[in-house]
Design a protein around this motif. Structure first.
Motif, PDB file in Angstrom:
ATOM      1  N   THR A  67       0.854  -1.185   0.000  1.00 23.04           N
ATOM      2  CA  THR A  67       0.000   0.000   0.000  1.00 23.04           C
ATOM      3  C   THR A  67       0.889   1.234   0.000  1.00 23.04           C
ATOM      4  O   THR A  67       2.093   1.142   0.260  1.00 23.04           O
ATOM      5  N   GLY A  68       0.315   2.374  -0.307  1.00 22.61           N
ATOM      6  CA  GLY A  68       1.091   3.604  -0.332  1.00 22.61           C
ATOM      7  C   GLY A  68       0.953   4.390   0.961  1.00 22.61           C
ATOM      8  O   GLY A  68       0.053   4.137   1.768  1.00 22.61           O
ATOM      9  N   GLY A  69       1.856   5.361   1.151  1.00 19.92           N
ATOM     10  CA  GLY A  69       1.773   6.194   2.339  1.00 19.92           C
ATOM     11  C   GLY A  69       3.088   6.857   2.675  1.00 19.92           C
ATOM     12  O   GLY A  69       4.057   6.812   1.901  1.00 19.92           O
ATOM     13  N   LEU A  70       3.126   7.475   3.855  1.00 17.99           N
ATOM     14  CA  LEU A  70       4.296   8.195   4.341  1.00 17.99           C
ATOM     15  C   LEU A  70       5.153   7.268   5.197  1.00 17.99           C
ATOM     16  O   LEU A  70       4.664   6.645   6.143  1.00 17.99           O
ATOM     17  N   ILE A  71       6.448   7.177   4.867  1.00 18.04           N
ATOM     18  CA  ILE A  71       7.361   6.330   5.640  1.00 18.04           C
ATOM     19  C   ILE A  71       7.706   7.033   6.951  1.00 18.04           C
ATOM     20  O   ILE A  71       8.229   8.154   6.951  1.00 18.04           O
ATOM     21  N   THR A  72       7.388   6.371   8.066  1.00 14.43           N
ATOM     22  CA  THR A  72       7.685   6.944   9.386  1.00 14.43           C
ATOM     23  C   THR A  72       8.849   6.240  10.075  1.00 14.43           C
ATOM     24  O   THR A  72       9.466   6.808  10.972  1.00 14.43           O
ATOM     25  N   ARG A  73       9.131   5.014   9.660  1.00 13.96           N
ATOM     26  CA  ARG A  73      10.248   4.279  10.273  1.00 13.96           C
ATOM     27  C   ARG A  73      11.033   3.564   9.189  1.00 13.96           C
ATOM     28  O   ARG A  73      10.459   2.937   8.295  1.00 13.96           O
ATOM     29  N   LEU A  74      12.354   3.661   9.253  1.00 13.28           N
ATOM     30  CA  LEU A  74      13.245   2.937   8.352  1.00 13.28           C
ATOM     31  C   LEU A  74      14.444   2.507   9.196  1.00 13.28           C
ATOM     32  O   LEU A  74      15.337   3.300   9.475  1.00 13.28           O
ATOM     33  N   ASN A  75      14.435   1.255   9.602  1.00 21.12           N
ATOM     34  CA  ASN A  75      15.361   0.796  10.633  1.00 21.12           C
ATOM     35  C   ASN A  75      16.627   0.131  10.084  1.00 21.12           C
ATOM     36  O   ASN A  75      17.283  -0.616  10.817  1.00 21.12           O
ATOM     37  N   VAL A  76      16.972   0.367   8.825  1.00 19.06           N
ATOM     38  CA  VAL A  76      18.107  -0.344   8.236  1.00 19.06           C
ATOM     39  C   VAL A  76      19.016   0.613   7.462  1.00 19.06           C
ATOM     40  O   VAL A  76      18.606   1.712   7.083  1.00 19.06           O
ATOM     41  N   GLY A  77      20.247   0.158   7.239  1.00 18.90           N
ATOM     42  CA  GLY A  77      21.201   0.871   6.408  1.00 18.90           C
ATOM     43  C   GLY A  77      21.939  -0.116   5.529  1.00 18.90           C
ATOM     44  O   GLY A  77      21.917  -1.334   5.776  1.00 18.90           O
ATOM     45  N   VAL A  78      22.595   0.370   4.507  1.00 19.19           N
ATOM     46  CA  VAL A  78      23.322  -0.493   3.578  1.00 19.19           C
ATOM     47  C   VAL A  78      24.430  -1.246   4.323  1.00 19.19           C
ATOM     48  O   VAL A  78      25.186  -0.660   5.099  1.00 19.19           O
ATOM     49  N   GLY A  79      24.493  -2.556   4.076  1.00 21.72           N
ATOM     50  CA  GLY A  79      25.512  -3.390   4.711  1.00 21.72           C
ATOM     51  C   GLY A  79      25.095  -3.959   6.051  1.00 21.72           C
ATOM     52  O   GLY A  79      25.821  -4.780   6.638  1.00 21.72           O
ATOM     53  N   GLN A  80      23.912  -3.559   6.539  1.00 18.25           N
ATOM     54  CA  GLN A  80      23.468  -4.037   7.854  1.00 18.25           C
ATOM     55  C   GLN A  80      22.982  -5.481   7.760  1.00 18.25           C
ATOM     56  O   GLN A  80      22.270  -5.864   6.838  1.00 18.25           O
ATOM     57  N   ARG A  81      23.362  -6.285   8.736  1.00 18.57           N
ATOM     58  CA  ARG A  81      22.882  -7.661   8.823  1.00 18.57           C
ATOM     59  C   ARG A  81      21.540  -7.685   9.537  1.00 18.57           C
ATOM     60  O   ARG A  81      21.388  -7.050  10.586  1.00 18.57           O
ATOM     61  N   ILE A  82      20.597  -8.405   8.979  1.00 18.43           N
ATOM     62  CA  ILE A  82      19.254  -8.457   9.559  1.00 18.43           C
ATOM     63  C   ILE A  82      18.821  -9.901   9.735  1.00 18.43           C
ATOM     64  O   ILE A  82      19.315 -10.806   9.053  1.00 18.43           O
ATOM     65  N   LYS A  83      17.889 -10.095  10.664  1.00 19.16           N
ATOM     66  CA  LYS A  83      17.377 -11.433  10.963  1.00 19.16           C
ATOM     67  C   LYS A  83      15.974 -11.600  10.402  1.00 19.16           C
ATOM     68  O   LYS A  83      15.251 -10.621  10.195  1.00 19.16           O
ATOM     69  N   LYS A  84      15.606 -12.829  10.165  1.00 14.18           N
ATOM     70  CA  LYS A  84      14.283 -13.128   9.633  1.00 14.18           C
ATOM     71  C   LYS A  84      13.208 -12.578  10.562  1.00 14.18           C
ATOM     72  O   LYS A  84      13.317 -12.664  11.783  1.00 14.18           O
ATOM     73  N   ASN A  85      12.154 -11.977   9.954  1.00 15.65           N
ATOM     74  CA  ASN A  85      10.994 -11.389  10.643  1.00 15.65           C
ATOM     75  C   ASN A  85      11.318 -10.079  11.367  1.00 15.65           C
ATOM     76  O   ASN A  85      10.465  -9.536  12.074  1.00 15.65           O
ATOM     77  N   GLN A  86      12.521  -9.536  11.196  1.00 15.10           N
ATOM     78  CA  GLN A  86      12.871  -8.249  11.809  1.00 15.10           C
ATOM     79  C   GLN A  86      12.126  -7.130  11.094  1.00 15.10           C
ATOM     80  O   GLN A  86      12.013  -7.111   9.871  1.00 15.10           O
ATOM     81  N   LEU A  87      11.577  -6.164  11.864  1.00 14.20           N
ATOM     82  CA  LEU A  87      10.892  -5.020  11.276  1.00 14.20           C
ATOM     83  C   LEU A  87      11.901  -4.115  10.584  1.00 14.20           C
ATOM     84  O   LEU A  87      12.873  -3.672  11.186  1.00 14.20           O
ATOM     85  N   LEU A  88      11.652  -3.835   9.291  1.00 12.34           N
ATOM     86  CA  LEU A  88      12.593  -3.041   8.496  1.00 12.34           C
ATOM     87  C   LEU A  88      12.076  -1.640   8.208  1.00 12.34           C
ATOM     88  O   LEU A  88      12.843  -0.682   8.236  1.00 12.34           O
ATOM     89  N   ALA A  89      10.791  -1.523   7.916  1.00  5.41           N
ATOM     90  CA  ALA A  89      10.233  -0.215   7.565  1.00  5.41           C
ATOM     91  C   ALA A  89       8.749  -0.184   7.895  1.00  5.41           C
ATOM     92  O   ALA A  89       8.088  -1.230   7.943  1.00  5.41           O
ATOM     93  N   GLN A  90       8.224   1.019   8.092  1.00  8.87           N
ATOM     94  CA  GLN A  90       6.807   1.150   8.453  1.00  8.87           C
ATOM     95  C   GLN A  90       6.253   2.455   7.907  1.00  8.87           C
ATOM     96  O   GLN A  90       6.932   3.490   7.896  1.00  8.87           O
ATOM     97  N   LEU A  91       4.986   2.411   7.454  1.00  7.34           N
ATOM     98  CA  LEU A  91       4.277   3.596   6.982  1.00  7.34           C
ATOM     99  C   LEU A  91       3.463   4.205   8.121  1.00  7.34           C
ATOM    100  O   LEU A  91       3.241   3.564   9.162  1.00  7.34           O
ATOM    101  N   ASP A  92       3.006   5.421   7.917  1.00  9.98           N
ATOM    102  CA  ASP A  92       2.107   6.069   8.876  1.00  9.98           C
ATOM    103  C   ASP A  92       0.830   5.234   8.999  1.00  9.98           C
ATOM    104  O   ASP A  92       0.153   4.965   8.010  1.00  9.98           O
ATOM    105  N   GLN A  93       0.486   4.826  10.239  1.00  5.89           N
ATOM    106  CA  GLN A  93      -0.641   3.923  10.469  1.00  5.89           C
ATOM    107  C   GLN A  93      -1.872   4.623  11.044  1.00  5.89           C
ATOM    108  O   GLN A  93      -2.847   3.944  11.405  1.00  5.89           O
ATOM    109  N   THR A  94      -1.864   5.918  11.116  1.00 10.84           N
ATOM    110  CA  THR A  94      -2.969   6.640  11.767  1.00 10.84           C
ATOM    111  C   THR A  94      -4.325   6.277  11.164  1.00 10.84           C
ATOM    112  O   THR A  94      -5.263   5.887  11.872  1.00 10.84           O
TER     113      THR A  94
END
Length: 364
Positions: A67-94
């Motif tokens: 879906t479309g919307g405003l990005i309010t959270r972006l918890n990653v950077g290039v080269g970062q190691r991440i684990k399965k099911n980790q929250l990476l990004a989130q839109l405005d949920q209001t």
């Protein structure tokens, strides 16, 4: 007065002589003509050709919101190691959370209406069985209960749909790996399907090489054939096996993907590689082939114009007598007079002569 006149005439003579000198000097400058060229290649037997490419992850994943919307959270950077099911990004949920609360309230209300209609129906049913209620009262209560049940079921589906809408506002990692690239930032408005980030498997054994193979050779590329892969930045060479052969061209070449054996932890996606392919049949005799358009003939026999490099840009033309054999789909078989990888002119032969300076036109 006479003296001034002589000085003026002498000055004019000097100017004319200077102009003539420049003209002669310009005439002496030899023009460098750009021409089309071909290369003497081998035919039959086994030959190798090396093409440039790049390493990539075999399980690269591009992630986006549904879906479309405003990005309010972006918890990653290039080269970062991440684990399965980790929250990476989130839109405005209001808005979607308000809609979810409304859907939950609708479920509560329709459930109460259904329970009330059910109780009413049971009461009317008992009265009807004892002849204390009419058939119309019974049918009306039954219809009211059916309508309330339908409303409740619809509200449950709407609640599930709204929960899905909430889940569409977040991106979680589908696997453990490394973030290869991030394409957006916080407070950006994105549309559905817009790529947010790309992640790759962090296992080096998952790295593969993609090379662009020209149309001339793509028909000889077979899936499962061995290759040699060199990575200049690591000074390493790996054995490879062709896993995919492109069907459509991109920029004049076809993508060919090769898996790598005996990989090391130093490997990363995006490294330049040189992939060497082996062509031909080892049971056939190896011979040289010259392009048909390069061969011309005069009273002395067949000849070509060979191009010898003077520097990185300029070549010198030299007429070379050759002996050719039969014509193949690739060109004339060379019996004598040329060597492998020798450059020859393939156009404008009538305008060329020994010692002429030329440059090579870029091949498409």
């Amino acid at each position: 007065m006479q003296r001034v006149k002589y000085l003026y005439m002498a000055l004019m003579v000097l100017i004319l002589l200077s102009g003539c000198g420049n003209s002669n000097e310009e005439e002496k400058k030899e023009l460098v003509k750009p021409i089309k060229y071909g290369v003497v290649e081998s035919f039959g037997g086994l030959t190798t050709r090396t093409f440039n490419g790049i390493t990539q992850s075999g399980s690269e994943t591009k992630l986006s919101f549904r879906t479309g919307g405003l990005i309010t959270r972006l918890n990653v950077g290039v080269g970062q190691r991440i684990k399965k099911n980790q929250l990476l990004a989130q839109l405005d949920q209001t808005d979607v959370l308000l809609a979810l609360q409304q859907a939950q309230a609708d479920v509560t209300n329709t459930k109460i209406q259904m329970e009330t209609a059910s109780s009413s129906f049971e009461r009317v049913k008992q009265l009807y069985q004892t002849n204390n209620a009419s058939l119309s009262d019974y049918e009306k209560a039954k219809s009211t209960l059916s309508s309330a049940q339908s409303s409740y079921e619809i509200s449950l589906k709407r609640l599930d749909l709204q929960r899905s809408q909430v889940s569409y506002t977040t991106i979680t990692a589908p696997m453990s790996g490394i973030v290869s690239s991030v394409h957006v930032g916080t407070n950006e408005v994105v549309s559905p399907g817009h790529i947010i980030l790309t992640m790759s498997n962090e296992d080096a054994s998952d790295i593969e090489a993609q090379a662009g193979v020209p149309e001339k050779y793509i028909s000889q590329i077979k899936q499962g054939s061995p290759t040699k892969i060199r990575i200049p930045t690591l000074s390493n060479e790996f054995d490879g096996v062709i896993t995919e052969v492109g069907y459509t061209s991109s920029g004049g070449t076809y993508p060919v993907i090769t898996s790598l054996a005996n990989t090391t932890d130093e490997l990363r996606p995006g490294m330049p590689v040189e992939v060497t392919f082996t062509f031909g049949n080892e049971n056939q005799q190896k011979q040289l082939i010259v392009p048909v358009k390069a061969v011309s003939e005069d009273e002395s026999g067949q000849f070509v114009y060979a191009l010898s490099p003077i520097n990185n840009e300029v070549y010198e033309v030299k007429k070379k007598a050759i002996e050719i054999g039969r014509l193949t789909s690739e060109g004339f078989i060379v019996r004598s007079g040329l060597a492998l990888d020798q450059i020859v002119a393939v156009a404008g032969l009538r305008t060329l002569y020994d010692g002429m300076k030329v440059s090579l036109l870029t091949q498409e």
